[in-house]
Design a protein around this motif. Structure first.
Motif, PDB file in Angstrom:
ATOM      1  N   LEU A 104       0.817  -1.209   0.000  1.00 29.97           N
ATOM      2  CA  LEU A 104       0.000   0.000   0.000  1.00 29.97           C
ATOM      3  C   LEU A 104       0.856   1.267   0.000  1.00 29.97           C
ATOM      4  N   VAL A 105       2.030   1.210   0.630  1.00 30.10           N
ATOM      5  CA  VAL A 105       2.903   2.389   0.679  1.00 30.10           C
ATOM      6  C   VAL A 105       3.326   2.776  -0.732  1.00 30.10           C
ATOM      7  N   TYR A 106       3.604   1.779  -1.559  1.00 36.17           N
ATOM      8  CA  TYR A 106       3.965   2.071  -2.947  1.00 36.17           C
ATOM      9  C   TYR A 106       2.817   2.774  -3.658  1.00 36.17           C
ATOM     10  N   ALA A 107       1.593   2.327  -3.413  1.00 37.37           N
ATOM     11  CA  ALA A 107       0.434   2.939  -4.059  1.00 37.37           C
ATOM     12  C   ALA A 107       0.230   4.374  -3.600  1.00 37.37           C
ATOM     13  N   ILE A 108       0.522   4.656  -2.327  1.00 42.90           N
ATOM     14  CA  ILE A 108       0.414   6.029  -1.821  1.00 42.90           C
ATOM     15  C   ILE A 108       1.401   6.937  -2.557  1.00 42.90           C
ATOM     16  N   VAL A 109       2.620   6.463  -2.710  1.00 41.56           N
ATOM     17  CA  VAL A 109       3.638   7.240  -3.419  1.00 41.56           C
ATOM     18  C   VAL A 109       3.265   7.393  -4.889  1.00 41.56           C
ATOM     19  N   TYR A 110       2.746   6.328  -5.477  1.00 40.17           N
ATOM     20  CA  TYR A 110       2.422   6.332  -6.906  1.00 40.17           C
ATOM     21  C   TYR A 110       1.341   7.359  -7.236  1.00 40.17           C
ATOM     22  N   ALA A 111       0.486   7.678  -6.278  1.00 37.50           N
ATOM     23  CA  ALA A 111      -0.615   8.616  -6.523  1.00 37.50           C
ATOM     24  C   ALA A 111      -0.128  10.040  -6.753  1.00 37.50           C
ATOM     25  N   GLN A 112       1.134  10.336  -6.451  1.00 34.10           N
ATOM     26  CA  GLN A 112       1.602  11.714  -6.503  1.00 34.10           C
ATOM     27  C   GLN A 112       1.919  12.181  -7.918  1.00 34.10           C
ATOM     28  N   TYR A 113       2.251  11.278  -8.826  1.00 31.28           N
ATOM     29  CA  TYR A 113       2.710  11.731 -10.136  1.00 31.28           C
ATOM     30  C   TYR A 113       1.604  12.422 -10.937  1.00 31.28           C
ATOM     31  N   SER A 114       0.361  12.064 -10.672  1.00 30.59           N
ATOM     32  CA  SER A 114      -0.748  12.677 -11.408  1.00 30.59           C
ATOM     33  C   SER A 114      -1.350  13.871 -10.670  1.00 30.59           C
ATOM     34  N   THR A 115      -0.822  14.195  -9.502  1.00 28.47           N
ATOM     35  CA  THR A 115      -1.374  15.304  -8.720  1.00 28.47           C
ATOM     36  C   THR A 115      -0.317  16.389  -8.506  1.00 28.47           C
ATOM     37  N   ARG A 171      11.070  -8.808  -7.518  1.00 24.20           N
ATOM     38  CA  ARG A 171      10.732  -7.802  -8.530  1.00 24.20           C
ATOM     39  C   ARG A 171       9.912  -6.665  -7.907  1.00 24.20           C
ATOM     40  N   ILE A 172       8.956  -7.025  -7.071  1.00 25.01           N
ATOM     41  CA  ILE A 172       8.148  -6.004  -6.393  1.00 25.01           C
ATOM     42  C   ILE A 172       9.024  -5.156  -5.473  1.00 25.01           C
ATOM     43  N   GLY A 173       9.898  -5.805  -4.726  1.00 21.63           N
ATOM     44  CA  GLY A 173      10.769  -5.092  -3.792  1.00 21.63           C
ATOM     45  C   GLY A 173      11.676  -4.095  -4.492  1.00 21.63           C
ATOM     46  N   ILE A 174      12.213  -4.469  -5.650  1.00 20.65           N
ATOM     47  CA  ILE A 174      13.070  -3.550  -6.410  1.00 20.65           C
ATOM     48  C   ILE A 174      12.271  -2.323  -6.829  1.00 20.65           C
ATOM     49  N   GLY A 175      11.031  -2.547  -7.252  1.00 22.49           N
ATOM     50  CA  GLY A 175      10.186  -1.429  -7.659  1.00 22.49           C
ATOM     51  C   GLY A 175       9.876  -0.493  -6.503  1.00 22.49           C
ATOM     52  N   ILE A 176       9.610  -1.045  -5.332  1.00 18.15           N
ATOM     53  CA  ILE A 176       9.348  -0.211  -4.154  1.00 18.15           C
ATOM     54  C   ILE A 176      10.581   0.616  -3.802  1.00 18.15           C
ATOM     55  N   LEU A 198       8.316   6.987   4.697  1.00 18.39           N
ATOM     56  CA  LEU A 198       7.278   5.960   4.815  1.00 18.39           C
ATOM     57  C   LEU A 198       7.551   4.798   3.872  1.00 18.39           C
ATOM     58  N   ASN A 199       8.048   5.137   2.687  1.00 17.60           N
ATOM     59  CA  ASN A 199       8.380   4.085   1.723  1.00 17.60           C
ATOM     60  C   ASN A 199       9.507   3.199   2.230  1.00 17.60           C
ATOM     61  N   ALA A 200      10.510   3.829   2.851  1.00 22.98           N
ATOM     62  CA  ALA A 200      11.621   3.053   3.409  1.00 22.98           C
ATOM     63  C   ALA A 200      11.137   2.144   4.540  1.00 22.98           C
ATOM     64  N   LEU A 201      10.266   2.681   5.389  1.00 24.88           N
ATOM     65  CA  LEU A 201       9.713   1.872   6.478  1.00 24.88           C
ATOM     66  C   LEU A 201       8.875   0.726   5.930  1.00 24.88           C
ATOM     67  N   GLY A 202       8.044   1.042   4.934  1.00 23.46           N
ATOM     68  CA  GLY A 202       7.234  -0.002   4.318  1.00 23.46           C
ATOM     69  C   GLY A 202       8.088  -1.068   3.646  1.00 23.46           C
ATOM     70  N   LEU A 203       9.203  -0.645   3.058  1.00 18.28           N
ATOM     71  CA  LEU A 203      10.097  -1.599   2.406  1.00 18.28           C
ATOM     72  C   LEU A 203      10.717  -2.558   3.414  1.00 18.28           C
ATOM     73  N   ILE A 204      11.043  -2.052   4.595  1.00 23.77           N
ATOM     74  CA  ILE A 204      11.603  -2.911   5.639  1.00 23.77           C
ATOM     75  C   ILE A 204      10.603  -4.001   6.031  1.00 23.77           C
ATOM     76  N   PHE A 205       9.354  -3.606   6.272  1.00 28.50           N
ATOM     77  CA  PHE A 205       8.323  -4.583   6.610  1.00 28.50           C
ATOM     78  C   PHE A 205       8.070  -5.536   5.437  1.00 28.50           C
ATOM     79  N   TYR A 206       8.101  -4.982   4.230  1.00 30.55           N
ATOM     80  CA  TYR A 206       7.887  -5.836   3.050  1.00 30.55           C
ATOM     81  C   TYR A 206       8.966  -6.909   2.952  1.00 30.55           C
ATOM     82  N   LEU A 207      10.215  -6.522   3.134  1.00 32.25           N
ATOM     83  CA  LEU A 207      11.317  -7.482   3.044  1.00 32.25           C
ATOM     84  C   LEU A 207      11.193  -8.561   4.118  1.00 32.25           C
TER      85      LEU A 207
END
Length: 265
Positions: A37-48, A111-116, A245-254
């Motif tokens: 979900l953290v990736y999706a939060i970040v992804y929402a910024q490019y169009s706004t 692959r997902i982790g690299i993208g995050i 937040l992305n870095a924190l989410g990445l830690i939990f993801y890993l």
């Protein structure tokens, strides 16, 4: 021993082995879904906010004075995906395959982790560029003239768009493949729904986060991070927050990805 019909008469719910396995498979995907979900939060910024930044910058092309639309920069995401996918498939995967001895080169979760991780780098770049834009606005003495064009080329925003495109090629494709492949055959449509819901919920959480920050930073007459005058805003602070937040989410993801056992069924 009571039969299934006797159990149903008593009001008990009798589940088959397949139903139990399907439920377990769905629950196992929960931690991965949440950490994505953290990736999706970040992804929402490019169009706004990215588009809003571009609207304040110098968008002229050549001496004719033609100005590109701010939202047109989003095409760099699609272009970077189109260019990167063949490189990924024909260059990076064979190299990775030589090291991992896996037909896919890297796993779906890798692959997902690299993208995050790349999306986190994109937010760091976005924060640095925004800091520079604000500094140029101060030097040009147009901070309180929101309609004035900041004398900074809009092409400074291109690297963060490209990074988002490459991150997208890793994460979105990896998530779609993962949530489809790891669900039982009878629930694969649910897997695709889980993948799509990540971006829907992520957009909602992004809006909630922005509203909460605007309320907190605008209390007691203080300047909000998101005023109408972008030269008085603090998008750089917001981007740094998202990178954290992305870095924190990445830690939990890993952590969850490392302990995840693939369904080979």
């Amino acid at each position: 021993m009571a039969t299934a019909s006797e159990n149903s008469k008593k009001g008990w719910v009798v589940c088959s082995v397949n139903q139990v396995e399907e439920a377990k498979a769905l629950l196992r995907l929960g931690p991965i879904w949440i950490t994505c979900l953290v990736y999706a939060i970040v992804y929402a910024q490019y169009s706004t906010f990215f588009t809003k930044q571009a609207a304040t910058m110098d968008r002229k092309i050549g001496s004719l004075g033609f100005q590109i639309p701010p939202a047109s920069l989003q095409t760099f995401i699609s272009l970077s995906i189109l260019i990167f996918i063949p490189i990924y498939d024909r260059v990076l995967i064979p190299i990775a395959r030589a090291f991992t001895n896996k037909p896919s080169g890297i796993t779906m979760l890798q692959r997902i982790g690299i993208g995050i991780f790349l999306s986190m780098i994109a937010m760091v770049v976005a924060a640095l560029v925004e800091r520079e834009r604000l500094q140029i606005a101060i030097e040009a003495k147009i901070v309180d003239i929101p309609e004035a064009t900041v004398p900074m080329s809009v092409w400074w925003l291109v690297p963060q768009y490209i990074l988002f495109g490459i991150a997208d090629a890793f994460t979105r494709v990896g998530m779609q493949e993962f949530f489809y492949d790891q669900m039982p055959k009878s629930l694969r449509s649910v897997g695709l729904a889980l993948y799509l819901s990540i971006f829907g919920v992520g957009s909602f959480l992004s809006s909630f986060l922005i509203s909460a920050i605007e309320t907190l930073t605008g209390e007691n007459g203080q300047g909000s991070w998101f005023p109408n005058n972008l030269n008085r805003a603090h998008l750089d602070y917001f981007y740094w927050l998202l990178a954290g937040l992305n870095a924190l989410g990445l830690i939990f993801y890993l952590y969850f990805a490392k302990s995840y056992v693939y369904n080979r069924g």
